[in-house]
Design a protein around this motif. Structure first.
Motif, PDB file in Angstrom:
ATOM      1  N   ILE A  70       0.834  -1.200   0.000  1.00  0.00           N
ATOM      2  CA  ILE A  70       0.000   0.000   0.000  1.00  0.00           C
ATOM      3  C   ILE A  70       0.871   1.253   0.000  1.00  0.00           C
ATOM      4  O   ILE A  70       0.606   2.236  -0.679  1.00  0.00           O
ATOM      5  CB  ILE A  70      -0.926   0.035   1.245  1.00  0.00           C
ATOM      6  CG1 ILE A  70      -1.736  -1.260   1.350  1.00  0.00           C
ATOM      7  CG2 ILE A  70      -1.839   1.254   1.226  1.00  0.00           C
ATOM      8  CD1 ILE A  70      -2.684  -1.510   0.192  1.00  0.00           C
ATOM      9  N   SER A  71       1.948   1.202   0.806  1.00  0.00           N
ATOM     10  CA  SER A  71       2.847   2.355   0.868  1.00  0.00           C
ATOM     11  C   SER A  71       4.192   1.875   1.393  1.00  0.00           C
ATOM     12  O   SER A  71       4.306   0.751   1.897  1.00  0.00           O
ATOM     13  CB  SER A  71       2.273   3.414   1.807  1.00  0.00           C
ATOM     14  OG  SER A  71       2.259   2.874   3.118  1.00  0.00           O
ATOM     15  N   ILE A 147      12.073  -1.490   0.928  1.00  0.00           N
ATOM     16  CA  ILE A 147      11.789  -1.962  -0.433  1.00  0.00           C
ATOM     17  C   ILE A 147      12.042  -3.471  -0.540  1.00  0.00           C
ATOM     18  O   ILE A 147      12.404  -3.989  -1.601  1.00  0.00           O
ATOM     19  CB  ILE A 147      12.634  -1.200  -1.480  1.00  0.00           C
ATOM     20  CG1 ILE A 147      14.111  -1.227  -1.083  1.00  0.00           C
ATOM     21  CG2 ILE A 147      12.135   0.231  -1.655  1.00  0.00           C
ATOM     22  CD1 ILE A 147      15.043  -0.803  -2.211  1.00  0.00           C
ATOM     23  N   THR A 148      11.836  -4.171   0.586  1.00  0.00           N
ATOM     24  CA  THR A 148      12.091  -5.622   0.618  1.00  0.00           C
ATOM     25  C   THR A 148      11.351  -6.344  -0.511  1.00  0.00           C
ATOM     26  O   THR A 148      11.912  -7.207  -1.177  1.00  0.00           O
ATOM     27  CB  THR A 148      11.633  -6.201   1.972  1.00  0.00           C
ATOM     28  OG1 THR A 148      12.094  -5.344   3.017  1.00  0.00           O
ATOM     29  CG2 THR A 148      12.177  -7.598   2.178  1.00  0.00           C
ATOM     30  N   HIS A 149      10.066  -5.992  -0.713  1.00  0.00           N
ATOM     31  CA  HIS A 149       9.243  -6.689  -1.714  1.00  0.00           C
ATOM     32  C   HIS A 149       9.864  -6.589  -3.102  1.00  0.00           C
ATOM     33  O   HIS A 149       9.776  -7.517  -3.897  1.00  0.00           O
ATOM     34  CB  HIS A 149       7.814  -6.124  -1.697  1.00  0.00           C
ATOM     35  CG  HIS A 149       7.739  -4.664  -2.061  1.00  0.00           C
ATOM     36  ND1 HIS A 149       8.420  -3.685  -1.353  1.00  0.00           N
ATOM     37  CD2 HIS A 149       7.104  -4.028  -3.078  1.00  0.00           C
ATOM     38  CE1 HIS A 149       8.177  -2.498  -1.917  1.00  0.00           C
ATOM     39  NE2 HIS A 149       7.396  -2.688  -2.971  1.00  0.00           N
ATOM     40  N   ASN A 150      10.506  -5.464  -3.396  1.00  0.00           N
ATOM     41  CA  ASN A 150      11.104  -5.283  -4.717  1.00  0.00           C
ATOM     42  C   ASN A 150      12.482  -5.935  -4.828  1.00  0.00           C
ATOM     43  O   ASN A 150      12.812  -6.525  -5.856  1.00  0.00           O
ATOM     44  CB  ASN A 150      11.219  -3.785  -5.036  1.00  0.00           C
ATOM     45  CG  ASN A 150       9.861  -3.176  -5.325  1.00  0.00           C
ATOM     46  OD1 ASN A 150       8.950  -3.887  -5.755  1.00  0.00           O
ATOM     47  ND2 ASN A 150       9.718  -1.879  -5.085  1.00  0.00           N
ATOM     48  N   ASP A 213       4.233  -2.191  -6.710  1.00  0.00           N
ATOM     49  CA  ASP A 213       3.940  -3.539  -7.196  1.00  0.00           C
ATOM     50  C   ASP A 213       5.231  -4.241  -7.627  1.00  0.00           C
ATOM     51  O   ASP A 213       5.825  -3.905  -8.651  1.00  0.00           O
ATOM     52  CB  ASP A 213       2.981  -3.449  -8.385  1.00  0.00           C
ATOM     53  CG  ASP A 213       2.536  -4.825  -8.855  1.00  0.00           C
ATOM     54  OD1 ASP A 213       3.135  -5.840  -8.417  1.00  0.00           O
ATOM     55  OD2 ASP A 213       1.588  -4.889  -9.660  1.00  0.00           O
ATOM     56  N   PRO A 214       5.674  -5.224  -6.850  1.00  0.00           N
ATOM     57  CA  PRO A 214       6.953  -5.888  -7.156  1.00  0.00           C
ATOM     58  C   PRO A 214       6.920  -6.663  -8.472  1.00  0.00           C
ATOM     59  O   PRO A 214       7.964  -6.988  -9.011  1.00  0.00           O
ATOM     60  CB  PRO A 214       7.156  -6.826  -5.965  1.00  0.00           C
ATOM     61  CG  PRO A 214       5.800  -7.052  -5.401  1.00  0.00           C
ATOM     62  CD  PRO A 214       5.021  -5.792  -5.661  1.00  0.00           C
TER      63      PRO A 214
END
Ligand code: JCF
Length: 671
Positions: A70-71, A147-150, A213-214
């Motif tokens: 979300i952010s 930015i772990t998801h990316n 969105d990764p």
């Protein structure tokens, strides 16, 4: 209840896939065929879909990108992420080294760790008990964004550390970057989809990391080189920087292979020169070299000043991008009448040279950039490529800027300017009536690979046309020594030489003659195909569009250009005058056997000892091979002469067939 056999299979699949990932993405040494890798991956995906509770964030299947967030959360760096002081000259580097030695009271040279300075985004990776738990941007150095998801989507970033020998808590820092090839691909796709393109690989990397969105990030081809540590518990990790980097390598991290140690400032300087020479051939962008005092005790003794360590410095390369102003846009007329807008710039030093012009290609490009006269622009010159305008700095636009308008009449001959629907280029309709087109046509006619009139340079052609001595290429053969000697800066001797060269050019080859005519889209290779296939000029003149398309490599567009050319009375008159002036060529041999090199693409690099590069090129074209200036996957053979440089390296990187001069000569003979 989940059977133990499933857990065991999942674990072993993950270990095996992680190992292959490491070999492929970190070591650049693939260990199994892609098909086998795909089978392992599919098996893992199948098990995970059957047992969704067993999907963990460390699983290699999670690299494609989890659900969007979300952010961005803020994270605090336990140990601040510092930036680096810059040196812009060797003198400033010497000052840095002197300060280091003074503070350390060192009597001997200091050992430095040297590495290319990646032009990317600084990122921190945090591992708890060997598992990646958090990745963050540098931010302001104190805190950044989570930015772990990316970062999980970057294939060379280990989700689990290799082996067992790692500290409980380990923070690794490095640079996430977008390789040049990925940048080109991403921008091509954006352009095709009508989306905004990225200005440079650094912005592209930054934009890709700052996606919510990764799954988008996963498509961007990002990569990472690690260059240092943050928090480590229990400490110490190593005694020196290079030792740390080697340990990081064994734990599975990618470390730049160009990293090495240097002795004293002289060693640093040599390293700088070496890497600068490699700069354009590297697959990623760098903007300088980072030098670090290798020994950790010495680093500690040196300490920090405000935001930067005293033990490290970035020696910057000359900038490849600069800001300047567009003072005007002028329009040039080319040989085929193409009208090209050219930006006149406030001169600026960029990429090692002073640049005062940049081509704008066509009006579409001006629209794409939304460029006005008076705008401030970023111009870029990398390696030996022509300077490009990358973007307009809209923030600096003032109200006096002027729109760029395509002229309705040719700036040289005042003929109407036409633009065919759907074509980007506008053209002067004046044909050879236009002095600009006439000059370019004559320059092309005289050029080395056409009629090869040695000494008929651009300046002389301009003067001959301006003074009305030459209107068509046929007029060249009526020139006299005294006419040429009367031109500015022309002596008797050079006039005689030029007349000699013009006379000698009458002995030619049909293919050279056809190429020299300057028919649109008839390059050297097409001219040769036409000569070989049609054998005589007469049959070419009388050929229909259908006949012409029988010639190899001639399609409908080229065929219609050829037909149109020979339907113009003034072209036929010029050809007649040329033949009357005594231009001759030997009959084209009727034995048109296929040479084994026919259709193959060659790149010649370095110096050949037994024949010049032009001659080598001629001989290749004669047997129907193609010669290109740059190495790519499409290259069939790279001929490597003495002192071959970056093209050879690239060929090796692409695993192309490389032949030496001897082998090359044998290939040519072998018909
Ligand atoms: O490659 C880089 N941009 C880079 C940045 C390399 C380094 O070794 C760095 C850095 C920023 C800070 N080292 C520090 C300490």
């Amino acid at each position: 209840m989940i059977p133990d056999s499933v857990k065991a299979e999942l674990a072993s699949l993950r270990i095996e896939i992680n190992e292959h990932n490491h070999r492929y993405y970190v070591m650049d040494e693939p260990s199994i065929p892609d098909a086998e890798y795909d089978r392992l991956m599919n098996q893992l995906k199948r098990l995970e879909s059957e047992w969704p509770d067993l999907v963990s964030p460390d699983s290699p299947t999670q690299r494609v990108g989890a659900a969007p967030i979300i952010s961005f959360k803020q994270v605090t760096h336990e140990i601040p992420m510092l930036s680096l002081d810059n040196a812009f000259s060797f003198e400033e580097l010497e000052d840095f080294d002197r300060r280091v030695r003074e503070r350390l009271e060192a009597s001997e040279s200091v050992t430095y760790a040297c590495e290319p300075k990646m032009d990317g985004i600084a990122v921190s990776l945090l591992y708890e008990n060997g598992a990646l738990v958090r990745a963050a941007t540098r931010g302001d150095g104190q805190s950044g964004e989570d930015i772990t998801h990316n970062v999980r989507t970057i294939k060379s970033v280990p989700l689990l550390l290799r082996g067992k020998d790692f500290p409980e808590l380990l923070e690794v820092r490095g640079e996430v970057y977008m390789p040049k090839s990925a940048f080109d691909r991403v921008n091509k796709r954006a352009e095709a989809e009508g989306l905004k393109t990225f200005v440079n690989p650094r912005n592209a990397a930054s934009g890709s990391l700052r996606q919510l969105d990764p799954r988008i990030t996963a498509t961007r081809g990002l990569d990472m080189y690690c260059y240092g540590l943050g928090i480590v518990t229990p400490a110490p990790f190593a005694d020196a920087h290079l030792e740390s980097l080697n340990k990081l390598r064994t734990l599975g991290f990618r470390v730049n292979p160009l990293t090495e140690s240097a002795c004293g400032v002289e060693g640093c300087h040599a390293y700088y020169q070496k890497v600068m020479a490699l700069r354009d051939s590297l697959p990623y962008e760098i903007d300088g070299i980072v030098f670090k005092v290798d020994n950790y005790k010495k680093q500690q003794a040196l300490g920090f000043v405000s935001r930067a360590p005293r033990w490290a410095i970035a020696h910057k390369f000359p900038a490849q991008e600069e800001l300047t102003q567009v003072v005007d846009v002028e329009f040039q007329v080319g040989r085929t009448g193409a009208i090209t807008p050219v930006a006149r710039l406030t001169p600026v030093f960029v990429g090692g040279v002073t640049v005062s012009n940049a081509t704008l290609h066509n009006m579409d490009e001006i629209r794409r950039l939304d460029l006005r006269i008076g705008d401030f622009v970023v111009i870029r010159r990398a390696g030996d490529v022509i300077p490009q305008i990358v973007n307009v700095v809209k923030e600096r636009r003032n109200p006096e800027v002027k729109e760029v308008l395509l002229p309705v009449r040719c700036p040289v001959c005042d003929s109407a300017v036409t633009q065919i629907e759907g074509e980007a280029v506008a053209r002067c309709s004046g044909g050879l009536y236009c002095q600009a087109q006439r000059k370019e046509a004559i320059k092309h006619f005289a050029s080395r690979r056409a009629m090869d009139i040695d000494g008929l340079g651009d300046k002389i052609v301009d003067a001959l046309v301006d003074q009305g001595l030459v209107k068509t290429v046929a007029d060249l053969y009526a020139l006299t020594v005294s006419q040429i000697a009367a031109l500015d800066r022309m002596g008797q001797k050079s006039a005689e030489n030029l007349i000699g060269a013009i006379q000698r050019s009458r002995q030619t080859q049909l293919a050279n003659f056809i190429y020299a005519l300057g028919i649109r889209e008839v390059g050297e290779a097409t001219a040769r195909a036409l000569a070989n296939f049609l054998k005589t000029l007469e049959s070419m003149i009388s050929a229909s569009v259908d006949d012409l398309q029988q010639v190899p490599d001639v399609g409908p567009v080229v065929a219609s250009h050829i037909e149109t050319f020979f339907r113009q009375p003034h072209n036929l008159e010029t050809i007649e005058a040329l033949l009357a002036a005594g231009i001759v060529w030997p009959e084209v041999a009727s034995s048109d056997i296929d040479h084994p090199l026919k259709g193959k693409t060659f790149v010649i690099t370095g110096t050949l000892s037994s024949l010049g590069r032009e001659e080598a090129k001629d001989r290749l074209l004669k047997v129907g091979a193609k010669v290109s200036g740059s190495v790519s996957k499409k290259t069939d053979f790279v001929v490597a002469g003495e002192a071959a440089g970056s093209k050879l390296e690239k060929a090796q990187a692409l695993n192309l067939t490389i032949v030496d001069e001897n082998c090359f000569l044998k290939m040519l003979e072998n018909s």
